[in-house]
Design a protein around this motif. Sequence first.
Motif, PDB file in Angstrom:
ATOM      1  N   GLU A  70     -25.626 -42.466  31.389  1.00 59.08           N
ATOM      2  CA  GLU A  70     -24.462 -42.944  30.621  1.00 59.08           C
ATOM      3  C   GLU A  70     -24.780 -43.022  29.135  1.00 59.08           C
ATOM      4  N   LEU A  71     -25.969 -43.508  28.843  1.00 57.10           N
ATOM      5  CA  LEU A  71     -26.390 -43.638  27.454  1.00 57.10           C
ATOM      6  C   LEU A  71     -26.443 -42.271  26.771  1.00 57.10           C
ATOM      7  N   CYS A  72     -27.040 -41.296  27.445  1.00 54.25           N
ATOM      8  CA  CYS A  72     -27.125 -39.941  26.883  1.00 54.25           C
ATOM      9  C   CYS A  72     -25.734 -39.374  26.633  1.00 54.25           C
ATOM     10  N   ASP A  73     -24.843 -39.599  27.587  1.00 53.83           N
ATOM     11  CA  ASP A  73     -23.479 -39.098  27.440  1.00 53.83           C
ATOM     12  C   ASP A  73     -22.792 -39.746  26.236  1.00 53.83           C
ATOM     13  N   MET A  74     -22.981 -41.051  26.080  1.00 54.83           N
ATOM     14  CA  MET A  74     -22.357 -41.761  24.972  1.00 54.83           C
ATOM     15  C   MET A  74     -22.937 -41.318  23.628  1.00 54.83           C
ATOM     16  N   LEU A  75     -24.251 -41.140  23.582  1.00 53.53           N
ATOM     17  CA  LEU A  75     -24.877 -40.685  22.344  1.00 53.53           C
ATOM     18  C   LEU A  75     -24.308 -39.333  21.915  1.00 53.53           C
ATOM     19  N   GLY A  76     -24.119 -38.456  22.878  1.00 61.30           N
ATOM     20  CA  GLY A  76     -23.576 -37.140  22.563  1.00 61.30           C
ATOM     21  C   GLY A  76     -22.131 -37.180  22.143  1.00 61.30           C
ATOM     22  N   ARG A  77     -21.315 -37.948  22.876  1.00 58.86           N
ATOM     23  CA  ARG A  77     -19.875 -37.993  22.595  1.00 58.86           C
ATOM     24  C   ARG A  77     -19.565 -38.708  21.287  1.00 58.86           C
ATOM     25  N   GLN A  78     -20.214 -39.836  21.070  1.00 61.42           N
ATOM     26  CA  GLN A  78     -19.833 -40.674  19.936  1.00 61.42           C
ATOM     27  C   GLN A  78     -20.598 -40.360  18.651  1.00 61.42           C
ATOM     28  N   TRP A  79     -21.844 -39.903  18.797  1.00 57.21           N
ATOM     29  CA  TRP A  79     -22.655 -39.702  17.592  1.00 57.21           C
ATOM     30  C   TRP A  79     -23.229 -38.288  17.467  1.00 57.21           C
ATOM     31  N   HIS A  80     -22.989 -37.454  18.475  1.00 58.87           N
ATOM     32  CA  HIS A  80     -23.541 -36.100  18.484  1.00 58.87           C
ATOM     33  C   HIS A  80     -25.063 -36.122  18.331  1.00 58.87           C
ATOM     34  N   ARG A  81     -25.664 -37.053  19.039  1.00 58.34           N
ATOM     35  CA  ARG A  81     -27.116 -37.226  19.016  1.00 58.34           C
ATOM     36  C   ARG A  81     -27.637 -37.205  20.448  1.00 58.34           C
ATOM     37  N   ASP A  82     -28.921 -36.890  20.605  1.00 55.42           N
ATOM     38  CA  ASP A  82     -29.562 -37.001  21.909  1.00 55.42           C
ATOM     39  C   ASP A  82     -30.691 -38.022  21.885  1.00 55.42           C
ATOM     40  N   ARG A  83     -30.799 -38.748  20.772  1.00 56.60           N
ATOM     41  CA  ARG A  83     -31.806 -39.792  20.627  1.00 56.60           C
ATOM     42  C   ARG A  83     -31.189 -41.011  19.948  1.00 56.60           C
ATOM     43  N   PHE A  84     -31.814 -42.181  20.160  1.00 57.21           N
ATOM     44  CA  PHE A  84     -31.452 -43.364  19.379  1.00 57.21           C
ATOM     45  C   PHE A  84     -32.713 -43.893  18.721  1.00 57.21           C
ATOM     46  N   ASP A  85     -32.587 -44.876  17.850  1.00 58.09           N
ATOM     47  CA  ASP A  85     -33.691 -45.245  16.965  1.00 58.09           C
ATOM     48  C   ASP A  85     -34.317 -46.605  17.235  1.00 58.09           C
ATOM     49  N   VAL A  86     -33.560 -47.519  17.768  1.00 60.16           N
ATOM     50  CA  VAL A  86     -34.038 -48.899  17.923  1.00 60.16           C
ATOM     51  C   VAL A  86     -33.682 -49.407  19.308  1.00 60.16           C
ATOM     52  N   LEU A  87     -34.664 -49.949  20.018  1.00 60.37           N
ATOM     53  CA  LEU A  87     -34.428 -50.609  21.298  1.00 60.37           C
ATOM     54  C   LEU A  87     -34.810 -52.067  21.173  1.00 60.37           C
TER      55      LEU A  87
END
Length: 252
Positions: A73-90
């Motif tokens: 779900e996270l990967c899907d959201m990153l792609g749809r909303q930010w056009h990214r496949d990574r995030f920066d802060v956990l």
Amino acid sequence: MTRIALITGGNRGLGRAAALALAEDDVHVILTYRSHPDEAQAVVAQLTERGCSAAALHLDVQKPDSFAAFADELCDMLGRQWHRDRFDVLVNNAGFDGHTPFGQTDPTTMDELYMVHVKGPILLTELLAPLIADGGRVLFTSTGLTRYVANPVYSVYASMKGAIEVYTKYAATALGPRAITVNAIAPGATATDFAHGMIRDDPDYRAMITANHAFGRVGEPADVAGAVRTLTSPSAGWITAQRVEASGGQSL
């Protein structure tokens, strides 16, 4: 490039405060919630009003079997909303208190504390590590109670946080080659809904704790959130494997 943070348990308390603080640095936020989706959506609305792109996902850190589906779900959201496949802060923030007075420790409560504060954060972090951008930040949430004993009923809770402080060092070693910092923030007494809002709502209890503070007051969520903001910032790239206490000088 836009920085994106994932904050577990971001629908209330310190998680919510951290989300609002990171938004001040134009960090976009994905927050998770186990219950109270209305609270989560309210935080998303607040972030959006501040010009921050935000979203909320359901996650129960007591159910590791659900983590793989969450990652999808996270990967899907990153792609749809930010056009990214990574995030920066956990920010591993989700948690709860559990009373375990000596001689009255309930095995079920002990298991739940372990799942939420040790097993869940470790397994989630290791699963999501490939999705964290190089140069990113991982922050675990500990407690001032690993240094001082303020209330004996938190013996097992504090012990679990002590375990995550040790794991922080090992994770920092593993992720160091990717320039990903891993730290643990240890809040002191803070006026949130933790422990049913006792510090926030009980004047007598609050006064008792305040007497042990160098600053002469207990913390507010924004105080701890400011420390989260600092430790997860781009300028904190040389701080790793540390337990950083944000307590206003409690029990010195």
